[in-house]
Design a protein around this motif. Structure first.
Motif, mmCIF file in Angstrom:
data_model
loop_
_atom_site.group_PDB
_atom_site.id
_atom_site.type_symbol
_atom_site.label_atom_id
_atom_site.label_comp_id
_atom_site.label_asym_id
_atom_site.label_seq_id
_atom_site.Cartn_x
_atom_site.Cartn_y
_atom_site.Cartn_z
ATOM 1 N N ASP A 1 77.471 14.881 95.968
ATOM 2 C CA ASP A 1 78.514 13.911 96.286
ATOM 3 C C ASP A 1 78.552 12.795 95.243
ATOM 4 O O ASP A 1 77.548 12.119 95.017
ATOM 5 N N GLY A 2 79.692 12.647 94.610
ATOM 6 C CA GLY A 2 79.906 11.557 93.673
ATOM 7 C C GLY A 2 79.667 11.879 92.209
ATOM 8 O O GLY A 2 79.929 11.037 91.346
ATOM 9 N N VAL A 3 79.165 13.068 91.887
ATOM 10 C CA VAL A 3 78.866 13.377 90.484
ATOM 11 C C VAL A 3 80.108 13.166 89.629
ATOM 12 O O VAL A 3 81.180 13.685 89.909
ATOM 13 N N LYS A 4 79.938 12.346 88.594
ATOM 14 C CA LYS A 4 81.008 12.096 87.634
ATOM 15 C C LYS A 4 80.978 13.119 86.519
ATOM 16 O O LYS A 4 82.001 13.607 86.067
ATOM 17 N N GLU A 5 79.745 13.409 86.054
ATOM 18 C CA GLU A 5 79.615 14.251 84.877
ATOM 19 C C GLU A 5 78.199 14.806 84.789
ATOM 20 O O GLU A 5 77.235 14.147 85.157
ATOM 21 N N VAL A 6 78.096 16.038 84.297
ATOM 22 C CA VAL A 6 76.813 16.628 83.941
ATOM 23 C C VAL A 6 76.910 16.986 82.466
ATOM 24 O O VAL A 6 77.832 17.697 82.064
ATOM 25 N N GLN A 7 75.985 16.460 81.683
ATOM 26 C CA GLN A 7 76.010 16.691 80.238
ATOM 27 C C GLN A 7 74.703 17.341 79.798
ATOM 28 O O GLN A 7 73.647 17.091 80.384
ATOM 29 N N ARG A 8 74.791 18.138 78.759
ATOM 30 C CA ARG A 8 73.600 18.715 78.143
ATOM 31 C C ARG A 8 73.496 18.163 76.728
ATOM 32 O O ARG A 8 74.479 18.115 76.000
ATOM 33 N N VAL A 9 72.290 17.751 76.352
ATOM 34 C CA VAL A 9 72.012 17.281 75.007
ATOM 35 C C VAL A 9 70.939 18.193 74.422
ATOM 36 O O VAL A 9 69.900 18.397 75.052
ATOM 37 N N VAL A 10 71.192 18.743 73.249
ATOM 38 C CA VAL A 10 70.199 19.552 72.547
ATOM 39 C C VAL A 10 70.084 19.009 71.136
ATOM 40 O O VAL A 10 71.088 18.836 70.449
ATOM 41 N N CYS A 11 68.856 18.743 70.716
ATOM 42 C CA CYS A 11 68.598 18.310 69.345
ATOM 43 C C CYS A 11 67.734 19.370 68.677
ATOM 44 O O CYS A 11 66.611 19.621 69.127
ATOM 45 N N GLY A 12 68.259 19.978 67.629
ATOM 46 C CA GLY A 12 67.511 20.994 66.895
ATOM 47 C C GLY A 12 66.409 20.411 66.035
ATOM 48 O O GLY A 12 65.427 21.079 65.742
ATOM 49 N N GLY A 13 66.549 19.147 65.644
ATOM 50 C CA GLY A 13 65.545 18.510 64.800
ATOM 51 C C GLY A 13 64.300 18.115 65.564
ATOM 52 O O GLY A 13 63.179 18.423 65.171
#
Length: 113
Positions: free
Chosen positions: A49-61
């Protein structure tokens, strides 16, 4: 200022709180397994309830894999009371993947500037 804003101190307000699930990955195989693990719970996270956004961050370095789920500040407490479900299951999956290390969580505020 919106009535949905929370002020930390003068000039520092926010309307969004986020929960981050993160780990370090050692190989593309481990990264792929981490992606599969989030795919297994993603619909459940998005249904919170209420989720605005789900983001994934991947850094190869630096080999970071992060999932950031943001909610309005006034909805976040309910998710916190539910122990950020499905956090326990997801973190357990990450911890069982060979090549995944440093599984952590963090809560922080977000504000568009």
């Amino acid at each position: 200022m919106s009535s949905n804003m929370t002020t930390i101190t003068e000039g520092v307000s926010f309307d969004t709180v986020a929960r981050e699930w993160r780990c370090k990955w050692e190989s593309e195989k481990a990264l792929s397994a981490a992606q599969s693990a989030i795919n297994e719970v993603l619909e459940s996270v998005k249904a919170t309830d209420g989720v605005k956004e789900v983001q994934r961050v991947v850094c190869g370095g630096c080999k970071d894999f992060k999932i950031i789920t943001s909610l309005p500040a006034d909805k976040f407490g309910d998710w916190e009371k539910a122990e950020f479900a499905p956090e326990k299951d997801f973190l357990a999956k990450l911890k069982n993947i060979e090549g995944i290390e440093t599984v952590e969580t963090q809560t922080f505020t977000l504000m568009k500037m």
